[in-house]
Design an enzyme around this catalytic site. Structure first.
Site, PDB file in Angstrom:
ATOM      1  N   ASP A  78       0.783  -1.309  -0.077  1.00 47.59           N
ATOM      2  CA  ASP A  78      -0.116  -0.144  -0.137  1.00 47.59           C
ATOM      3  C   ASP A  78       0.852   1.383  -0.072  1.00 47.59           C
ATOM      4  O   ASP A  78       0.360   2.182  -0.658  1.00 47.59           O
ATOM      5  CB  ASP A  78      -1.025  -0.051   1.013  1.00 47.59           C
ATOM      6  CG  ASP A  78      -2.233  -0.751   0.915  1.00 47.59           C
ATOM      7  OD1 ASP A  78      -2.074  -1.802   0.036  1.00 47.59           O
ATOM      8  OD2 ASP A  78      -3.132  -0.647   1.792  1.00 47.59           O
ATOM      9  N   CYS A 119       1.166  -8.240   4.934  1.00 49.79           N
ATOM     10  CA  CYS A 119       0.783  -6.890   4.802  1.00 49.79           C
ATOM     11  C   CYS A 119      -0.633  -6.685   4.397  1.00 49.79           C
ATOM     12  O   CYS A 119      -1.579  -7.639   4.579  1.00 49.79           O
ATOM     13  CB  CYS A 119       1.638  -6.167   3.535  1.00 49.79           C
ATOM     14  SG  CYS A 119       3.364  -5.902   4.122  1.00 49.79           S
ATOM     15  N   ASP A 120      -1.160  -5.357   4.143  1.00 47.41           N
ATOM     16  CA  ASP A 120      -2.446  -4.709   4.287  1.00 47.41           C
ATOM     17  C   ASP A 120      -3.527  -5.706   4.096  1.00 47.41           C
ATOM     18  O   ASP A 120      -4.486  -6.179   4.805  1.00 47.41           O
ATOM     19  CB  ASP A 120      -2.812  -3.444   3.736  1.00 47.41           C
ATOM     20  CG  ASP A 120      -1.653  -2.418   4.437  1.00 47.41           C
ATOM     21  OD1 ASP A 120      -0.857  -2.864   5.370  1.00 47.41           O
ATOM     22  OD2 ASP A 120      -2.329  -1.218   4.282  1.00 47.41           O
ATOM     23  N   LYS A 121      -3.684  -5.912   2.727  1.00 49.19           N
ATOM     24  CA  LYS A 121      -4.650  -6.853   2.254  1.00 49.19           C
ATOM     25  C   LYS A 121      -4.931  -8.342   2.213  1.00 49.19           C
ATOM     26  O   LYS A 121      -5.317  -9.099   2.051  1.00 49.19           O
ATOM     27  CB  LYS A 121      -5.280  -6.213   0.688  1.00 49.19           C
ATOM     28  CG  LYS A 121      -5.703  -4.816   0.693  1.00 49.19           C
ATOM     29  CD  LYS A 121      -6.475  -4.205   1.810  1.00 49.19           C
ATOM     30  CE  LYS A 121      -6.304  -2.849   1.930  1.00 49.19           C
ATOM     31  NZ  LYS A 121      -4.965  -2.215   2.417  1.00 49.19           N
ATOM     32  N   CYS A 189       5.257  -2.285   8.011  1.00 53.06           N
ATOM     33  CA  CYS A 189       5.894  -1.040   8.625  1.00 53.06           C
ATOM     34  C   CYS A 189       5.414  -0.766  10.128  1.00 53.06           C
ATOM     35  O   CYS A 189       4.265  -1.554  10.591  1.00 53.06           O
ATOM     36  CB  CYS A 189       4.925  -0.003   7.959  1.00 53.06           C
ATOM     37  SG  CYS A 189       5.516   0.204   6.157  1.00 53.06           S
ATOM     38  N   GLU A 442      -6.757   4.320  -0.220  1.00 56.41           N
ATOM     39  CA  GLU A 442      -6.368   4.882   0.679  1.00 56.41           C
ATOM     40  C   GLU A 442      -5.711   6.434   0.769  1.00 56.41           C
ATOM     41  O   GLU A 442      -5.033   6.494  -0.566  1.00 56.41           O
ATOM     42  CB  GLU A 442      -5.067   4.023   1.487  1.00 56.41           C
ATOM     43  CG  GLU A 442      -5.546   2.851   2.253  1.00 56.41           C
ATOM     44  CD  GLU A 442      -4.561   2.266   3.034  1.00 56.41           C
ATOM     45  OE1 GLU A 442      -4.919   1.366   3.699  1.00 56.41           O
ATOM     46  OE2 GLU A 442      -3.194   2.476   2.705  1.00 56.41           O
ATOM     47  N   SER A 468      -5.168   5.035   5.508  1.00 54.19           N
ATOM     48  CA  SER A 468      -4.017   4.310   6.042  1.00 54.19           C
ATOM     49  C   SER A 468      -4.283   4.145   7.294  1.00 54.19           C
ATOM     50  O   SER A 468      -4.624   5.045   7.904  1.00 54.19           O
ATOM     51  CB  SER A 468      -2.705   4.711   5.550  1.00 54.19           C
ATOM     52  OG  SER A 468      -1.558   4.146   6.317  1.00 54.19           O
TER      53      SER A 468
END
Length: 553
Positions: A78, A119-121, A189, A442, A468
């Site tokens: 992202d 990570c995100d998704k 992150c 985002e 985010s």
């Protein structure tokens, strides 16, 4: 065993021949076949080391008597996709990941699964898949990266640095130095952003082992955790414990409670309803307010505060936070987990304790009496919208300001960096929702620019898009219905007054109904040209952010 569909019997000789061609012996085929799905790739810093994690998982599976077979999943970074058309692909990738894991585990009927996201998704996508398949499964993430500059900086420092350069409080040379030091290791992150939020909640829900959310990626303990996960999945298979045995109403409540205590990303308001839906459990937005009202916020990790994931891990991780929450009976301790024990039994076995009350506040001395996320309702968002209230300045909790409207993120960023936004403004960005974006981008770039330019305690941003987990300030997203679906946000004009009252959970456009009726009659939604065939399909099928932006059934 499911795998016997492709390994057992005379008529499966061709299937065995192909498995032999893949390097498997007949002895390996006779053992349980365990799918090991990982999203290793060379561009996402949270994923560049996942092949090593996968090897550790496979070692654990073999030690426990199984045969591991790895296969890949895609992933979007992202941070790298931010503020250009690539971000349109991020949220849609969640559905693709879930579908691809389902496809692989059905076409090749593994007996159990270990999923390795970071990570995100990727995390919610894999969680959705294992709940959909409902075969014995466990999740083990790649772990968070360390913070930069001796624990003081992270990716958000760089995003906000752009605004600081524009404001004249940082030089381009200083920013160049920061961008090389803020993200010093592999891993997701370093703050309580979306990836780490979901990895912590995977642990809370019970689908991942204790430590999954907080052990840093570069620690040998992360490798040992992966080996343990490989061994644990074999025990889950033997005992026939499936994901839907673990994910129940009790674990739903635990997840939202921990979400509030940690101050997680607002993206959890999209992902938790989506993954619980796969378990046949409805998760309406009201539960977030209901739980938030009685759950204190115990952590202030970046972007809400100065601490990072390594600090939370040192303080005892998720079990430390759980221990504080148990002091007021806020968790269901009898909820089952992948350890084969309940939440309460896990805490007892770990001798869980809060090791640093400066990182995890005692429950009698929280940062705030309410949790990290609030759902707001009003004429501007009759189906709801969300804000990370734990990262909002006190003076922005109740504010009325004049709207400045933009029909895309790019227009908004240009105005912010062009010094066209003033203290007291309420920025409105619409046609960035699931359908209108499409893809519900985002918007870390505009919120970081606002913070970097010193406007974080005087400017609000409202959007039908999303933010985010690294966003801080009065950033209110997921406005539903979105502008492309005829939502009132599409009728806002420059200068209109908007009242935001986070303590009262309200958000209203202060324009009379007669005027709004005139605007509705003349309303023509912005229709963005979509070149991608995939995004065209996505825009047709995706539902509102209020329902987790899942596909229509």
């Amino acid at each position: 065993m499911r795998s016997k569909k492709m390994t057992a019997g005379l008529e499966k000789a061709p299937h065995r021949s192909l498995l032999h061609a893949s390097g498997l012996t007949r002895e390996e085929m006779d053992r349980p076949l365990i799918g090991v799905c990982h999203a290793a790739n060379g561009i996402i810093p949270g994923h560049v080391h996942l092949e090593q994690i996968a090897q550790a998982v496979m070692a654990g599976v073999r030690m426990a008597g199984g045969t591991p077979i790895q296969f890949p999943a895609i992933g979007v970074c992202d941070g790298i996709a931010m503020n250009h058309e690539g971000m349109k692909m991020s949220l849609p990738s969640r559905e693709i990941i879930a579908d691809s894991v389902e496809i692989m585990a059905t076409a090749h009927p593994f007996d159990a699964l270990v999923c390795i996201p970071n990570c995100d998704k990727i995390v919610p996508g894999m969680l959705m898949a294992i709940l959909r398949l409902n075969i014995p499964a466990i999740v083990v993430s790649g772990g968070p990266m360390l913070a930069g500059d001796r624990g003081k900086t992270d990716l958000i420092s760089v995003f906000e640095g752009v605004g600081r350069v524009k404001a004249g409080t940082m030089t381009e040379e200083e920013l160049a130095e920061l961008e090389q030091s803020a993200c010093p290791t592999c891993g997701s992150c370093a703050g309580m952003f979306t990836a780490n939020s979901m990895n912590c909640l995977s642990e809370t829900i019970g689908l991942a082992l204790p430590g999954n959310g907080t052990i840093p990626a570069v620690m040998s303990e992360r490798t040992r955790l992966a080996k343990t996960a490989g061994m644990r999945v074999m025990d889950l298979l033997e005992k026939d414990i499936k994901p839907r045995d673990i994910v129940t109403r009790k674990s739903v409540h635990n997840a939202v409670t921990m979400d509030m205590a940690l101050g997680c990303s607002t993206n959890t308001v999209l992902h938790l309803p989506a993954l619980f839906r796969e378990a046949g459990l409805d998760l309406g937005l009201d539960i977030f307010n209901e739980v938030s009202r009685k759950t204190p916020n115990l952590c202030k990790l970046s972007p809400a505060g100065p601490h990072h994931m390594e600090d939370l891990n040192r303080a005892g991780g998720i079990p430390a936070v759980m221990t504080e929450l148990t002091k007021k009976d806020l968790l269901n301790l009898d909820a089952l987990t992948v350890t084969g024990r309940t939440v309460g039994e896990n805490l007892e076995a770990l001798k869980a304790a809060n090791k640093d009350e400066s990182i995890v506040r005692p429950i009698d001395n929280p940062y705030s009496a309410e949790g990290g996320i609030a759902i707001l309702y009003g004429n501007l968002a009759p189906q709801g919208c969300c804000v990370k209230q734990s990262a909002v300045a006190p003076e922005m909790m109740h504010r009325t300001g004049a709207a400045k409207c933009f029909n895309s993120e790019e227009e908004c960023v240009e105005a912010i960096l062009g010094n066209k936004i003033q203290a007291g403004d309420v920025i409105v960005v619409r046609f960035e929702g699931p359908k209108g974006g499409p893809g519900m981008r985002e918007m870390l770039t505009p919120t970081s620019a606002i913070a970097g330019m010193g406007l974080g305690d005087s400017v609000a941003l409202i959007t039908d898009g999303r933010f985010s987990g690294g966003t801080r300030g009065a950033a209110i997203g997921h406005v539903s219905p979105e502008a492309a679906a005829g939502g009132l946000i599409g009728l806002v004009r420059d200068g209109d007054k908007i009242e935001i009252n986070i303590p009262e959970r309200s958000i209203n456009l202060l324009v009379d109904e007669a005027e709004l009726d005139k605007r509705r009659a003349a309303f023509k939604p912005v229709v963005k040209e979509i070149h991608s065939p995939f995004l065209k399909r996505y825009a047709r099928l995706v539902t509102s952010a209020a329902t987790g932006a899942v596909f229509e059934e």
